[in-house]
Design a protein around this motif. Structure first.
Motif, PDB file in Angstrom:
ATOM      1  N   SER A 139      -6.272   2.863   0.160  1.00  0.00           N
ATOM      2  CA  SER A 139      -5.155   3.141  -0.911  1.00  0.00           C
ATOM      3  C   SER A 139      -4.402   2.043  -1.107  1.00  0.00           C
ATOM      4  O   SER A 139      -4.002   1.105  -0.297  1.00  0.00           O
ATOM      5  CB  SER A 139      -4.458   4.358  -0.682  1.00  0.00           C
ATOM      6  OG  SER A 139      -3.330   4.058   0.212  1.00  0.00           O
ATOM      7  N   ILE A 140      -3.953   1.691  -2.421  1.00  0.00           N
ATOM      8  CA  ILE A 140      -2.795   0.968  -2.775  1.00  0.00           C
ATOM      9  C   ILE A 140      -1.993   1.736  -3.758  1.00  0.00           C
ATOM     10  O   ILE A 140      -2.153   2.835  -4.349  1.00  0.00           O
ATOM     11  CB  ILE A 140      -3.530  -0.322  -3.858  1.00  0.00           C
ATOM     12  CG1 ILE A 140      -4.055   0.161  -4.876  1.00  0.00           C
ATOM     13  CG2 ILE A 140      -4.503  -1.192  -2.749  1.00  0.00           C
ATOM     14  CD1 ILE A 140      -4.676  -1.137  -5.867  1.00  0.00           C
ATOM     15  N   HIS A 141      -0.735   1.211  -3.601  1.00  0.00           N
ATOM     16  CA  HIS A 141       0.253   1.964  -4.773  1.00  0.00           C
ATOM     17  C   HIS A 141       0.951   0.632  -5.276  1.00  0.00           C
ATOM     18  O   HIS A 141       1.217  -0.475  -4.820  1.00  0.00           O
ATOM     19  CB  HIS A 141       1.334   2.588  -3.556  1.00  0.00           C
ATOM     20  CG  HIS A 141       1.039   3.993  -3.225  1.00  0.00           C
ATOM     21  ND1 HIS A 141       0.112   4.022  -1.888  1.00  0.00           N
ATOM     22  CD2 HIS A 141       0.934   5.121  -3.735  1.00  0.00           C
ATOM     23  CE1 HIS A 141      -0.037   5.254  -1.842  1.00  0.00           C
ATOM     24  NE2 HIS A 141       0.359   5.992  -2.840  1.00  0.00           N
ATOM     25  N   LEU A 142       1.297   0.877  -6.742  1.00  0.00           N
ATOM     26  CA  LEU A 142       1.977  -0.001  -7.637  1.00  0.00           C
ATOM     27  C   LEU A 142       3.372   0.723  -8.035  1.00  0.00           C
ATOM     28  O   LEU A 142       3.345   1.838  -8.201  1.00  0.00           O
ATOM     29  CB  LEU A 142       0.937  -0.416  -8.690  1.00  0.00           C
ATOM     30  CG  LEU A 142      -0.222  -1.038  -8.350  1.00  0.00           C
ATOM     31  CD1 LEU A 142      -1.252   0.118  -8.169  1.00  0.00           C
ATOM     32  CD2 LEU A 142      -0.838  -2.075  -9.279  1.00  0.00           C
ATOM     33  N   VAL A 143       4.342  -0.326  -8.367  1.00  0.00           N
ATOM     34  CA  VAL A 143       5.192   0.172  -9.144  1.00  0.00           C
ATOM     35  C   VAL A 143       5.793  -0.691 -10.213  1.00  0.00           C
ATOM     36  O   VAL A 143       5.188  -1.621 -10.126  1.00  0.00           O
ATOM     37  CB  VAL A 143       6.804   0.299  -8.107  1.00  0.00           C
ATOM     38  CG1 VAL A 143       6.434   1.127  -6.947  1.00  0.00           C
ATOM     39  CG2 VAL A 143       7.252  -1.066  -7.729  1.00  0.00           C
ATOM     40  N   GLU A 144       6.437  -0.209 -10.954  1.00  0.00           N
ATOM     41  CA  GLU A 144       6.997  -1.024 -12.205  1.00  0.00           C
ATOM     42  C   GLU A 144       8.004  -2.279 -11.722  1.00  0.00           C
ATOM     43  O   GLU A 144       8.928  -1.720 -11.124  1.00  0.00           O
ATOM     44  CB  GLU A 144       7.516  -0.422 -13.186  1.00  0.00           C
ATOM     45  CG  GLU A 144       7.943  -0.672 -14.416  1.00  0.00           C
ATOM     46  CD  GLU A 144       7.013  -1.627 -15.356  1.00  0.00           C
ATOM     47  OE1 GLU A 144       6.907  -2.966 -15.116  1.00  0.00           O
ATOM     48  OE2 GLU A 144       6.035  -1.097 -16.104  1.00  0.00           O
ATOM     49  N   GLY A 145       7.651  -3.467 -12.214  1.00  0.00           N
ATOM     50  CA  GLY A 145       8.445  -4.488 -11.720  1.00  0.00           C
ATOM     51  C   GLY A 145       9.271  -5.006 -12.805  1.00  0.00           C
ATOM     52  O   GLY A 145      10.144  -5.737 -12.767  1.00  0.00           O
TER      53      GLY A 145
END
Ligand code: FE2
Length: 306
Positions: free
Chosen positions: A268-274
Motif C-alpha cells: 500500500s501507499i498513502h498520499l496527501v495533498e501537498g
C-alpha cells in the motif's frame, strides 16, 4: 453479512477514474479497480520484499521489555519515514524476548519508504496511472508519504482493528488517500479487508500523533479516549491479487486475523495533498528529515512538474 456493491467498470489507463468510478468512490469511500497490477509487478515486489527480510537482522529490535528498549523500539518506528525497516507481529516474541518462530513468519510488515528506495515498489508507486487517479480526485500536488508491505502471514497474521487512515496520516483539512493492492487472492479466511461503505462521511475524530511530553509516551492518540467506530454494514473485499483498492481518509476498514494456511501479502501507499495550503503537522508520527517538502510529489499542478 451485507453484500458487496458491485464495482463499476475499470478505467482505461492512463485516463484516471471514469465518472462512474468517481461517483462510486464518493458514495462509498472506497473503490475497486480490477487487474491493476500485472503478475510481473507482483512477482518483482514479492522478491524484493523477500530480499529485505532475508537481509534483516532482528536482534536490534527483538526485545521490548524495558524502558530503554521501548525507547529503542519507538525510535526505530518514528525514524522509519525515509527508511526500509521490518516490524514484527505483536505475538512473535516469547517471555525471554526471543523470536518464537523464523523471522520470515514473524514479520508483520515492512515500511515506510519502499516507494523511493526499492525499484519494484518505485515502479508501482510512481506509475503514471496513479497520478491520473490523483488528478481525477482533484489533487494539486499529491505527495507519496508512506509505503508498506504487509505480510499477514499464514496462521499468525494478526487482526487490524477498525480504523481510519486519516487518523495516522493527518492533514488539515483531511486529504489522505490510500492505494492498497493484495498480491495474493483475498478471502475472509486469509484476512481480507473489510470496508464500511459510506462511513467516510463521518469526519476523522481521533488522531494518532507524537507525544508532546518528553517524559511521556512517544506516540499518543488525541483525544486519548477510545473511539468505538461503527462497523455495521461492513462488507468483505474478497478480491483477486492485483486489484487496486482506493481508500478514503475517513473510511472505516479493518481485517481479521489470518487463520488460513495461506499468506495474504499486500502493498500500500498513502498520499496527501501537498498544495492548496494544506498543513502536514510536525506532530504527525510520520516525518522526513527535510520536513513535509521532502516527501516525493507525483506532480505539482500549481508549480510545474515534480
Ligand atoms: Fe488502514
Amino acid at each position: 453479512m451485507a453484500s458487496q456493491p458491485a464495482p463499476p467498470p475499470a478505467a482505461s489507463a492512463p485516463g484516471g477514474l471514469t465518472p462512474a468510478q468517481l461517483a462510486f468512490f464518493e458514495e462509498n469511500g472506497y473503490l475497486l479497480v480490477p487487474a491493476w497490477l500485472s503478475p510481473e509487478d507482483m512477482a518483482a515486489m514479492r522478491a524484493s520484499a523477500e530480499g529485505v527480510v532475508a537481509s534483516f537482522e532482528p536482534s536490534t529490535v527483538s526485545v521490548f521489555s524495558t524502558n530503554e528498549q521501548t525507547r529503542t523500539s519507538d525510535a526505530y518506528f518514528l525514524g522509519s519515514g525515509d527508511q526500509v525497516r521490518c516490524f514484527f507481529e505483536e505475538r512473535a516474541f516469547g517471555p525471554d524476548g526471543a523470536l518464537t518462530r523464523p523471522k520470515e513468519e514473524a514479520i508483520n510488515k515492512i515500511g515506510h519508504n519502499m516507494h523511493e528506495l526499492l525499484p519494484p515498489f518505485r515502479a508501482v508507486s510512481f506509475d503514471p496511472r496513479i497520478a491520473a487517479v490523483c488528478r481525477s480526485l482533484g489533487f494539486e500536488k499529491p505527495l507519496v508519504v508512506q509505503s508498506m508491505y504487509i505480510m499477514k502471514n499464514a496462521f499468525v497474521g494478526g487482526e487490524v482493528k477498525p480504523h481510519v487512515d486519516g487518523a495516522f496520516l493527518y492533514t488539515r483539512p483531511q486529504t489522505c488517500v490510500g492505494f492498497w493492492w493484495p498480491l495474493e487472492d483475498c478471502t475472509t479466511s486469509n484476512g481480507c479487508l473489510w470496508a464500511v461503505p459510506g462511513s467516510h462521511r463521518t469526519p476523522v475524530r481521533r488522531r494518532f500523533r507524537r507525544g508532546s511530553d518528553p517524559a511521556g509516551p512517544a506516540t499518543v492518540f488525541e483525544p486519548p479516549e477510545p473511539e468505538a467506530l461503527d462497523t455495521a454494514g461492513a462488507v468483505p473485499l474478497e478480491i483477486p491479487a492485483g486489484t487496486l483498492v482506493l481508500l478514503h481518509a475517513a473510511l472505516v476498514h479493518y481485517s481479521e486475523a489470518n487463520t488460513s494456511d495461506r499468506s495474504r501479502h499486500a502493498y500500500s501507499i498513502h498520499l496527501v495533498e501537498g498544495g492548496k495550503g494544506v498543513e502536514y503537522p510536525a506532530s504527525n508520527w510520520l516525518q522526513r528529515p527535510g520536513g513535509p517538502a521532502a516527501f516525493p510529489a507525483l506532480y505539482d499542478a500549481a508549480g510545474g512538474s515534480a
